[in-house]
Design an enzyme around this catalytic site. Sequence first.
Site, PDB file in Angstrom:
ATOM      1  N   LYS A 181      48.433  18.819  -8.671  1.00 38.69           N
ATOM      2  CA  LYS A 181      48.554  18.729 -10.132  1.00 38.69           C
ATOM      3  C   LYS A 181      49.778  17.887 -10.537  1.00 38.69           C
ATOM      4  O   LYS A 181      50.617  17.557  -9.706  1.00 38.69           O
ATOM      5  CB  LYS A 181      48.637  20.138 -10.728  1.00 38.69           C
TER       6      LYS A 181
HETATM    7  C1  LIG Z   1      39.770  22.403 -14.411  1.00 40.53           C
HETATM    8  C2  LIG Z   1      40.449  23.359 -13.474  1.00 40.53           C
HETATM    9  N1  LIG Z   1      40.603  24.625 -13.859  1.00 40.53           N
HETATM   10  C3  LIG Z   1      41.207  25.534 -13.076  1.00 40.53           C
HETATM   11  C4  LIG Z   1      41.680  25.190 -11.830  1.00 40.53           C
HETATM   12  C5  LIG Z   1      42.276  26.250 -10.964  1.00 40.53           C
HETATM   13  O1  LIG Z   1      43.614  26.050 -10.723  1.00 40.53           O
HETATM   14  P1  LIG Z   1      44.369  26.891  -9.612  1.00 40.53           P
HETATM   15  O2  LIG Z   1      44.077  26.273  -8.292  1.00 40.53           O
HETATM   16  O3  LIG Z   1      45.828  26.774 -10.000  1.00 40.53           O
HETATM   17  O4  LIG Z   1      43.887  28.287  -9.717  1.00 40.53           O
HETATM   18  C6  LIG Z   1      41.544  23.878 -11.385  1.00 40.53           C
HETATM   19  C7  LIG Z   1      42.054  23.525 -10.051  1.00 40.53           C
HETATM   20  O5  LIG Z   1      41.982  22.495  -9.528  1.00 40.53           O
HETATM   21  C8  LIG Z   1      40.898  22.936 -12.226  1.00 40.53           C
HETATM   22  O6  LIG Z   1      40.708  21.666 -11.821  1.00 40.53           O
END
Ligand SMILES: Cc1ncc(COP(=O)(O)O)c(C=O)c1O
Length: 379
Positions: A181
């Site tokens: 990210k």
């Molecule tokens: C659009 C979206 N939502 C949620 C997430 C989930 O994030 P995390 O891995 O921090 O739980 C991601 C992860 O890549 C994502 O691309």
Amino acid sequence: MKVEFYKHSIEQRDIDSVIEVLNSLFLTTGEVVADFEARFSRYLGCRYTVGVTSCTAALHLSLLACGIGPGDEVITTPMTFIASANAVLYAGAKPVFVDVERETGNINAALIEGAVTPRTKAVLPVHLYGQMCDMRSIRKIADKHHLAVIEDSAHAIEAARDGVKPGQLGDAACFSFYATKNITSGEGGAVVTNSEDMAEKLKKLRLHGMSKGASDRYSKRYEHWDMEMLGWKYNMSNIQAALLLNQLERIEDNWQRRESICRTYEDAFESNPHISLPEVLPDSKSARHLFTIQVSPDRRDDVLRQLQERGVGVAVNFRAVHLLTFYRQTFGYKRGMFAVAERIGDSTITLPLYPKLTDEEVRYVTQMVKEVTAEPDRA
Ligand SMILES: Cc1ncc(COP(=O)(O)O)c(C=O)c1O
């Protein structure tokens, strides 16, 4: 040449901050988390940030804090990472998909109202690739039907649209600090909200529903804690926060570099008859998290393979969620139900995008994409 799909931008001073925490007394949620939360709120122009362990956790807790549970429906998009819909299931509710806009891949606000039922309790828009959804329209529809709005802002820290940033119109906005990210602690997340009540609930929910965190229990005169609700174990640690703190200071510089890379890609691909690109709308600042191209669905997997063979790191963000086995089997979703999301899911390819990408690497990627998309299918 080998161009990695992603390289992080962690610098020595980020590492030094982590070492400082490691040499200190307090590793779990404490003052460093509070400092990060204050700075993140300031950056976004929102009142409260609650640091957690992932965006998935942030989404789960935001849904719970809005009182969403079994028997409820949450309207969301099939063009996302599974976390957005899975979080709805963790809360015991049902994700209800509506199709997306062809130009942006974002949830089509004009279709939301048609999916509202007496069970609908919330809308969960996802700001895809870094461009925000039409939050003004979504807020209006939500207010009309008394729905909560929980923004999946995993891609969209630096975004703004129509003068609005993530968290400013939603009841909560959820962020990811996952390894790839725009700012990262390897794993991590946060919820941003303007509601004091919501922030208080989230702070309890992230730590078992306890009335006091470890830092409160330790730093002040010992007082017994109570468990006021069933919570989870999703609290951000001082170690994660230390890694994030300084990255916030570089966030705009890093965005500028990604913006410039995206413009180079756009110039290179705009007139290519084999490629189409998602649009960044006027009055919209994309956070420029992912750069995607779309090719003919019958060529997509071959193009992916050939780019990899030429050393270009690639990914697919995303195949439509409703067509994944679990969602098909559990909810009976079929191909044809959300045609625009399916089309994007079948044709999309993500190219490398990060501040450390050199001009030479960007040129190599554009050259390889041009060559590979021009070739007839070898399969
Ligand atoms: C659009 C979206 N939502 C949620 C997430 C989930 O994030 P995390 O891995 O921090 O739980 C991601 C992860 O890549 C994502 O691309």
